[in-house]
Scaffold this motif. Structure first.
Motif, short mmCIF file in Angstrom:
data_model
loop_
_atom_site.label_atom_id
_atom_site.label_comp_id
_atom_site.label_asym_id
_atom_site.label_seq_id
_atom_site.Cartn_x
_atom_site.Cartn_y
_atom_site.Cartn_z
N ARG A 1 0.80 -1.17 0.12
CA ARG A 1 -0.15 -0.07 -0.05
C ARG A 1 0.98 1.21 0.04
O ARG A 1 0.56 2.30 -0.51
CB ARG A 1 -0.72 -0.06 1.34
N PHE A 2 1.95 1.23 0.73
CA PHE A 2 2.77 2.37 0.73
C PHE A 2 3.40 2.71 -0.55
O PHE A 2 3.52 3.72 -0.93
CB PHE A 2 4.02 2.10 1.77
N LYS A 3 3.74 1.63 -1.27
CA LYS A 3 4.60 1.90 -2.45
C LYS A 3 3.60 2.21 -3.44
O LYS A 3 4.00 3.13 -4.59
CB LYS A 3 5.26 0.55 -2.90
N ASN A 4 2.28 1.68 -3.76
CA ASN A 4 1.39 2.04 -4.60
C ASN A 4 0.09 2.30 -3.92
O ASN A 4 -0.86 1.61 -4.03
CB ASN A 4 1.01 0.71 -5.53
N PRO A 5 -0.07 3.45 -3.37
CA PRO A 5 -1.51 3.76 -2.93
C PRO A 5 -2.52 4.23 -3.76
O PRO A 5 -2.19 4.85 -4.86
CB PRO A 5 -1.04 4.97 -1.74
N GLU A 6 -3.70 3.84 -3.55
CA GLU A 6 -4.72 3.92 -4.59
C GLU A 6 -5.30 5.21 -4.40
O GLU A 6 -5.96 5.69 -5.65
CB GLU A 6 -5.76 2.80 -4.40
N PHE A 7 -5.54 5.72 -3.13
CA PHE A 7 -6.47 7.05 -3.06
C PHE A 7 -5.77 8.48 -2.69
O PHE A 7 -6.22 9.28 -2.43
CB PHE A 7 -7.11 6.73 -1.78
N VAL A 8 -4.32 8.19 -3.13
CA VAL A 8 -3.52 9.43 -3.17
C VAL A 8 -3.97 10.35 -3.96
O VAL A 8 -4.39 10.21 -5.33
CB VAL A 8 -2.01 9.23 -3.16
N ASP B 1 -16.63 9.66 -2.56
CA ASP B 1 -15.18 9.59 -3.06
C ASP B 1 -14.30 9.92 -2.17
O ASP B 1 -14.85 10.71 -1.01
CB ASP B 1 -14.92 10.22 -4.38
N ILE B 2 -13.11 9.52 -2.01
CA ILE B 2 -12.20 9.89 -0.96
C ILE B 2 -10.84 10.01 -1.42
O ILE B 2 -10.44 9.09 -2.18
CB ILE B 2 -12.12 8.99 0.37
N LYS B 3 -10.07 11.11 -1.14
CA LYS B 3 -8.67 11.06 -1.51
C LYS B 3 -7.76 11.63 -0.28
O LYS B 3 -8.33 12.05 0.74
CB LYS B 3 -8.58 11.97 -2.60
N PHE B 4 -6.71 11.31 -0.16
CA PHE B 4 -5.85 11.66 0.99
C PHE B 4 -4.42 12.27 0.51
O PHE B 4 -3.89 11.87 -0.64
CB PHE B 4 -5.51 10.47 1.78
N ALA C 1 4.19 3.73 7.55
CA ALA C 1 2.89 3.13 8.29
C ALA C 1 2.01 4.36 8.10
O ALA C 1 0.89 4.08 7.85
CB ALA C 1 3.38 2.87 9.70
N ALA C 2 2.37 5.49 8.11
CA ALA C 2 1.30 6.80 8.00
C ALA C 2 0.69 6.75 6.63
O ALA C 2 -0.48 6.89 6.30
CB ALA C 2 1.87 8.05 8.16
N ILE C 3 1.59 6.55 5.44
CA ILE C 3 0.75 6.48 4.13
C ILE C 3 -0.01 5.56 4.03
O ILE C 3 -1.06 5.53 3.49
CB ILE C 3 2.17 6.68 3.15
N ALA C 4 0.47 4.27 4.39
CA ALA C 4 -0.28 2.87 4.21
C ALA C 4 -1.58 2.95 5.04
O ALA C 4 -2.64 2.75 4.56
CB ALA C 4 0.42 1.62 4.60
N SER C 5 -1.51 3.65 6.11
CA SER C 5 -2.81 3.78 7.06
C SER C 5 -3.83 4.50 6.44
O SER C 5 -4.94 4.29 6.31
CB SER C 5 -2.21 4.34 8.22
N THR C 6 -3.35 5.55 5.92
CA THR C 6 -4.40 6.72 5.40
C THR C 6 -4.93 5.84 4.16
O THR C 6 -6.04 6.21 3.95
CB THR C 6 -3.82 7.90 4.82
N ASP C 7 -4.31 5.10 3.33
CA ASP C 7 -4.67 4.76 2.15
C ASP C 7 -5.80 3.35 2.40
O ASP C 7 -6.53 3.45 1.97
CB ASP C 7 -3.52 4.16 1.25
N MET C 8 -5.47 2.65 3.53
CA MET C 8 -6.38 1.69 3.85
C MET C 8 -7.42 2.13 4.48
O MET C 8 -8.67 1.62 4.30
CB MET C 8 -5.40 0.96 5.16
#
Lengths: 124, 393
Positions: free
Chosen positions: A9-16, A50-53, A60-67
């Protein structure tokens, strides 16, 4: 260290990304703690359409927000507001204990956005 | 994919020639150097030879070198051993705020035993404050301990100057030279230093072995009690294969060619990063007063653990002093001592080279790093700030 799911998730976040004309924007954190999270919401019929971040922070912070984004997309505002950080941790197939606060920031940034949305509605 | 190891400040790859020696001593020459039979004599001979190699590398005498299990033990032994052996002279020790953890933690422990410790400040490049040092030395001072090459930001302190001040005041001077050993020429006849800490695994030797230099006549008490090994200063059967490997690593590392090679690649890396990436700061000095293998940057708007997380994906190993990388969630105290703000501490990246680093590897890093930084800045919420900087720039 990190689970495969967290790293993926960190490497490829979907919702960024940011959002044009969001219905609400939440923001939490500061430089000192090392994490700043910004959440953009599109809301339709009381649901998160819809949601973006955007996140300043560690793996962990980047992966957590994406999750978090994935878990709440399509949910009603009440359901989303009730989501616990443990659901983010479970979704990531666990986080190191010292990084659990990143998942808490994830839920707090979402709640901040929902609070602001509701405040905006009541003001109207 | 290319694999690039730029974390040689943490540890290094063991030189295959060193490994060869170690295996030989593990498999065939396994004797105990205290034994009287031929196997023991064979080990003792190897031990003596290794001691000579280490001694001559810093222009010391062989009987001034004591083998240890590494840098942490060496620093513990020197700080505690000198403190307790010189209690009748005083109870004051001076060190700096940017020492390795093992020096600082030993000092903290000594404080509990009644010793007084002064922690000197450093300037924004990491150099120890010489005036503060002069003023801090009193009649009760027994030891000054200042790191030679800083493990994080690569600053090289002037051992000659500090040693001269200590010598004039009749105070022992120790330097932790674990990062600088063989990367900066050390000559104990020219540099008035009384005690040094050295180790093997930062110079392509094995982990778990190191040495201390104790100038003849310096009062030090042994800390680990047992048999009469290491002239009574450090008990325990000598780690012969490790010691032989250490000596071999020293022989292979000692060359000004390696220093100039690493310096060139280091400067290529630093110059490349500074010109290709905006909003970046180099921490530590430039030029000869910086360890030849150290580059240390702070990137605005992003966090260091994440930088290393993406670099890892490209096969590149680095490290960071960010709060997020620490179990304590505190940023590096070394970076704090330079006066950096939280954003700059958290956005830090250390890359440390070795003589095995290649030009192609540096080219690859210079290609990948700007992509990684840009990608994380896209994820970062500080867009407007980036625009403000763009406009101002």
């Amino acid at each position: 260290m990190y689970s495969t799911e967290t790293l993926k998730r960190f490497k490829n976040p979907e919702f960024v990304g940011d959002m044009e004309n969001p219905d609400a924007v939440g923001e939490i954190g500061n430089f000192k703690c090392g994490d700043v999270m910004k959440v953009y919401l599109k809301i339709k019929d009381d649901r998160i359409e819809d949601i973006k971040f955007e996140t300043y922070g560690c793996v962990a912070a980047i992966a957590s927000t994406d999750m978090m984004c994935e878990l709440v997309k399509g949910k009603t505002l009440d359901e989303a507001y009730e989501m616990s950080n443990q659901e983010i941790v479970n979704g990531l197939k666990d986080l190191p204990p010292v990084k659990v606060h990143c998942s808490i920031l994830g839920t707090r940034s979402l709640r901040d956005a929902i609070d602001k949305y509701r405040e905006g509605i009541s003001e109207k | 994919m290319m694999y690039v190891y730029l974390d040689n400040g943490a540890t290094t790859q063991v030189d295959p020639r060193v490994t060869g020696k170690i295996i030989k001593y593990m498999n065939d020459r396994y004797g105990n150097a205290s034994s009287l039979h031929f196997k023991g004599r064979e080990a003792k001979k190897a031990l003596d030879k290794a001691r000579h190699t280490i001694a001559s590398s810093i222009n010391a005498r062989a009987d001034e070198i004591y083998f240890t299990s590494g840098g942490t033990e060496g620093n513990n032994l020197i700080l505690k051993g000198v403190a307790f052996a010189n209690r009748e002279k005083g109870n004051h020790i001076i060190t700096t705020k940017v020492e390795h953890k093992c020096v600082l933690e030993s000092c903290k422990w000594l404080e509990k035993q009644g010793f007084k410790i002064t922690y000197l400040d450093v300037d924004e490049e990491g150099f120890v404050d010489i005036e503060q040092l002069k003023n801090a030395i009193s009649d009760r001072t027994i030891l000054v301990s200042v790191i030679h090459g800083n493990n994080e930001i690569g600053t090289i302190n002037d051992l000659k100057e500090i040693g001269r001040i200590c010598g004039e005041k009749g105070v022992y001077f120790h330097s932790d030279a674990c990062q600088s050993y063989t990367k900066v020429a050390i000559d104990v006849q020219e540099m008035p230093v009384d005690l040094l800490t050295l180790n093997a695994h930062k110079i392509h030797g094995p982990k778990g072995v190191g040495a201390i230099y104790v100038r003849d006549g310096v009062k030090i008490e042994g800390w680990q009690h047992g048999g009469f090994h290491e002239m009574g200063i450090r008990a325990g059967t000598e780690n012969i294969h490790g010691i032989v490997g250490f000596a071999e690593a020293v022989k292979l590392s000692l060359s000004s060619k390696h220093i100039s090679y690493m310096t060139r690649l280091r400067d290529k890396l630093i110059d490349g990063v500074m010109t290709r990436i905006p909003y970046v700061r180099l921490n530590g000095p430039r030029g000869e007063k910086r360890l030849c293998n150290n580059a240390h940057f702070s990137f605005k708007f992003i966090e260091g653990e994440a930088i290393n997380g993406l670099l890892d994906d490209y096969g590149i190993c680095g490290s960071t002093g960010s709060a997020c990388s620490e179990k304590t969630l505190e940023p590096s105290y070394v970076l704090k001592s330079l006066g950096l703000n939280h954003e700059m501490m958290n956005g830090s990246l250390r890359m440390t080279l070795s003589r095995f680093t290649t030009e192609e590897e540096i080219d690859y890093v210079l290609e990948v790093l700007p992509l990684v930084i840009r990608r994380l800045r896209e994820i970062s919420p500080f867009k407007e700030e980036q625009h403000v900087f763009n406009r101002d720039a």
